[in-house]
Design a protein around this motif. Structure first.
Motif, PDB file in Angstrom:
ATOM      1  N   LYS A  85       0.639  -0.907   0.365  1.00  0.00           N
ATOM      2  CA  LYS A  85      -0.194   0.393  -0.287  1.00  0.00           C
ATOM      3  C   LYS A  85       1.053   0.750   0.147  1.00  0.00           C
ATOM      4  O   LYS A  85      -0.064   2.180  -0.003  1.00  0.00           O
ATOM      5  N   ARG A  86       1.881   0.753   0.290  1.00  0.00           N
ATOM      6  CA  ARG A  86       3.020   2.528   0.169  1.00  0.00           C
ATOM      7  C   ARG A  86       3.306   2.846  -1.587  1.00  0.00           C
ATOM      8  O   ARG A  86       4.852   3.729  -1.553  1.00  0.00           O
ATOM      9  N   THR A  87       3.230   1.782  -2.001  1.00  0.00           N
ATOM     10  CA  THR A  87       4.560   1.115  -3.683  1.00  0.00           C
ATOM     11  C   THR A  87       3.800   2.291  -4.650  1.00  0.00           C
ATOM     12  O   THR A  87       2.314   2.613  -4.128  1.00  0.00           O
ATOM     13  N   ARG A  88       4.430   2.862  -5.474  1.00  0.00           N
ATOM     14  CA  ARG A  88       3.723   3.827  -6.404  1.00  0.00           C
ATOM     15  C   ARG A  88       2.462   2.901  -7.452  1.00  0.00           C
ATOM     16  O   ARG A  88       1.845   3.289  -7.796  1.00  0.00           O
ATOM     17  N   HIS A 324       5.290  -5.915  -4.550  1.00  0.00           N
ATOM     18  CA  HIS A 324       5.208  -5.256  -2.920  1.00  0.00           C
ATOM     19  C   HIS A 324       5.555  -4.580  -2.106  1.00  0.00           C
ATOM     20  O   HIS A 324       5.264  -3.921  -1.412  1.00  0.00           O
ATOM     21  N   GLY A 325       6.632  -4.161  -3.139  1.00  0.00           N
ATOM     22  CA  GLY A 325       7.239  -3.846  -2.128  1.00  0.00           C
ATOM     23  C   GLY A 325       8.688  -3.659  -1.841  1.00  0.00           C
ATOM     24  O   GLY A 325       9.063  -4.185  -1.312  1.00  0.00           O
ATOM     25  N   THR A 326      10.164  -2.798  -1.794  1.00  0.00           N
ATOM     26  CA  THR A 326      11.123  -2.759  -1.213  1.00  0.00           C
ATOM     27  C   THR A 326      11.851  -1.855  -1.045  1.00  0.00           C
ATOM     28  O   THR A 326      11.045  -0.678  -1.498  1.00  0.00           O
ATOM     29  N   GLU A 327      12.864  -1.188  -0.041  1.00  0.00           N
ATOM     30  CA  GLU A 327      13.693  -0.450  -0.163  1.00  0.00           C
ATOM     31  C   GLU A 327      14.642   0.182  -1.386  1.00  0.00           C
ATOM     32  O   GLU A 327      14.623   1.271  -1.053  1.00  0.00           O
ATOM     33  N   HIS A 328      14.126   0.072  -2.104  1.00  0.00           N
ATOM     34  CA  HIS A 328      15.775   0.035  -3.651  1.00  0.00           C
ATOM     35  C   HIS A 328      14.322   0.574  -4.308  1.00  0.00           C
ATOM     36  O   HIS A 328      13.373   0.306  -4.803  1.00  0.00           O
ATOM     37  N   SER A 335      19.290  -4.232  -4.604  1.00  0.00           N
ATOM     38  CA  SER A 335      20.176  -2.825  -4.652  1.00  0.00           C
ATOM     39  C   SER A 335      20.887  -3.063  -6.174  1.00  0.00           C
ATOM     40  O   SER A 335      20.820  -4.335  -6.770  1.00  0.00           O
ATOM     41  N   SER A 336      20.301  -2.960  -7.194  1.00  0.00           N
ATOM     42  CA  SER A 336      21.181  -2.836  -8.446  1.00  0.00           C
ATOM     43  C   SER A 336      22.242  -3.579  -9.314  1.00  0.00           C
ATOM     44  O   SER A 336      22.028  -4.677  -9.240  1.00  0.00           O
TER      45      SER A 336
END
Length: 440
Positions: A85-88, A324-328, A335-336
């Motif tokens: 719910k916090r994702t774009r 579903h959303g991550t910190e990256h 991270s890439s």
């Protein structure tokens, strides 16, 4: 804002233009099993940590059921729901009456492009690269004439020019007379109904990727819901391809309107029966493609990806992204740099074939040029003005290709003060780079 709930849209049939090599069904199943195991072990993208066995690839779709909305999923999947719910994805479309902070620019500051007020805005769309604004007229939504460039913090006109997108031939020349329902809303909602113009919910909710959830709510279990992680690689990628691609429905018009999204498709059905990817003519630059077929504009990650060696070898979107959303950035599972080196490294048969990553990139660790995505995913697909998103073919575009076909390359896109000849000479001096691939 009234959110009307509709019934399931009817299927529309046809065939899809396929790109990339197609593997046998046996190989598909084995690749799917391998990919599921690797995803669980390496990435943990939505997988239970207690899973010790690999389930066979899911192929048959559960019964259609009905749509329930994402809130119904939160009761059993609270942690995933809270991330999502916090994702774009969950916030691409916002009603400023419900979310006063939805509008990014200050509308109190006059600008000749802004001919509307806050009260005219029924929806905002987007927040990362650009923000657009829809107004409601009757039971339809229409775009307003200005968009906000988030990167440059300035207003820009918004009107899709005649002769660009294929559908412009079937609509009036002004955006203000082009309804978003047939052109946008099918990808910005769950279960858009072409007859009632109602949706189960706005934004990319759980059922956009997992299919109707009523049966699963009533009888929780693997058999009553679709998990894209258990689909074969082609079907798994199609979950994302339904919206992250430029194309046309096979049947058009639908209910008297021309649609720019796969009407009638839901996860569990076959996308090829509903959607045809936008094709290109080799050697020709078009609104959608560079001459080699690489994406020229945004919303073409799928068009790019199905041409890639990654796709051919069974890698899926979820191998790199967790929606579903991550910190990256871009909801990458790592991270890439860490993500790429999970499968690619100096001692890996997948390459790169150099003693260290630095010897391969010829850039220092931590520098922009030292990132894998800098050269293999250059930002060349336009989203607004000079703001571009990354290519998803994973091809290295050489300076020689830029000279011959006018496709931007990573070298001079970064070293803007240098020429293609300089970049070619530099590449030819690198002992680990094939001279046959670099050109003259």
């Amino acid at each position: 804002m009234s959110r009307q709930v509709s019934g399931a849209a009817r299927p529309i049939g046809g065939t899809i233009v396929g790109r990339g090599d197609r593997m046998t069904s046996t190989l598909m199943v084995s690749l799917a099993a391998w990919l599921t195991a690797m995803t669980a072990v390496l990435f943990g993208a939505g997988q239970s940590s207690s899973a010790n066995t690999v389930a066979p690839a899911q192929s048959a779709a559960p019964a259609a059921g009905s749509y329930t909305g994402s809130a119904a999923c939160a009761r059993c999947h609270a942690s995933i729901y809270d991330r999502w719910k916090r994702t774009r994805m969950a916030n691409v479309v916002r009603d400023p009456k419900d979310h006063p902070d939805a509008i990014i620019p200050d509308l109190s500051r006059p600008d000749p492009l802004v001919t509307f007020t806050r009260d005219d805005i029924a929806f905002t769309y987007g927040s990362k690269w650009k923000q657009r604004y829809f107004t409601k007229v009757g039971d339809d939504y229409f775009p307003l004439p200005a968009q906000w460039d988030v990167t440059h913090r300035q207003w820009r006109p918004y009107n899709v020019a005649i002769g660009t997108d294929w559908w412009t031939a079937f609509y009036p020349p002004e955006n203000s007379r082009r309804p978003t329902g047939p052109l946008c809303d099918g990808c910005h909602s769950v279960n858009y109904n072409v007859r009632t113009k109602g949706v189960t919910e706005w934004n990319v909710g759980c059922e956009k990727c997992h299919g109707p959830g009523s049966d699963h709510v009533a009888r929780p279990g693997r058999a009553t819901i679709i998990n894209p992680a258990r689909l074969d690689p082609i079907a798994a990628v199609d979950v994302c391809l339904q919206c992250h691609s430029q194309g046309k429905p096979h049947v058009n018009p639908v209910e008297g309107r021309y649609y720019d999204w796969p009407v009638g498709f839901r996860v569990g059905l076959s996308l090829k029966d509903f959607w045809e990817l936008e094709e290109h003519k080799p050697g020709e630059t078009t609104f959608t493609h560079f001459p080699d077929g690489t994406a020229h504009k945004n919303r073409m990650q799928g068009n790019d990806f199905v041409q890639s060696a990654m796709y051919t070898h069974g890698v899926t979107c979820a191998s790199c992204h967790d929606v579903h959303g991550t910190e990256h950035n871009a909801d990458l599972v790592k991270s890439s740099r860490m993500l790429c080196t999970t499968c690619h490294g100096p001692k890996s048969p997948n390459g790169p074939h150099a003693a260290t990553i630095e010897e391969h990139t010829h850039h220092q660790r931590g520098s922009a040029g030292g990132e894998c995505v800098a050269c293999h995913m250059p930002a060349i697909a336009q989203t607004i003005a000079d703001v571009n998103v990354r290519s998803h073919t994973f091809k290295f575009i050489t300076p020689a290709m830029t000279e011959a076909l006018k496709i931007p390359n990573a070298c001079t896109s970064c070293h803007k003060d240098k020429t293609n000849a300089w970049a070619t000479d530099a590449l030819r001096s690198w002992p680990d780079v094939s001279p046959w691939r670099i050109g003259r």
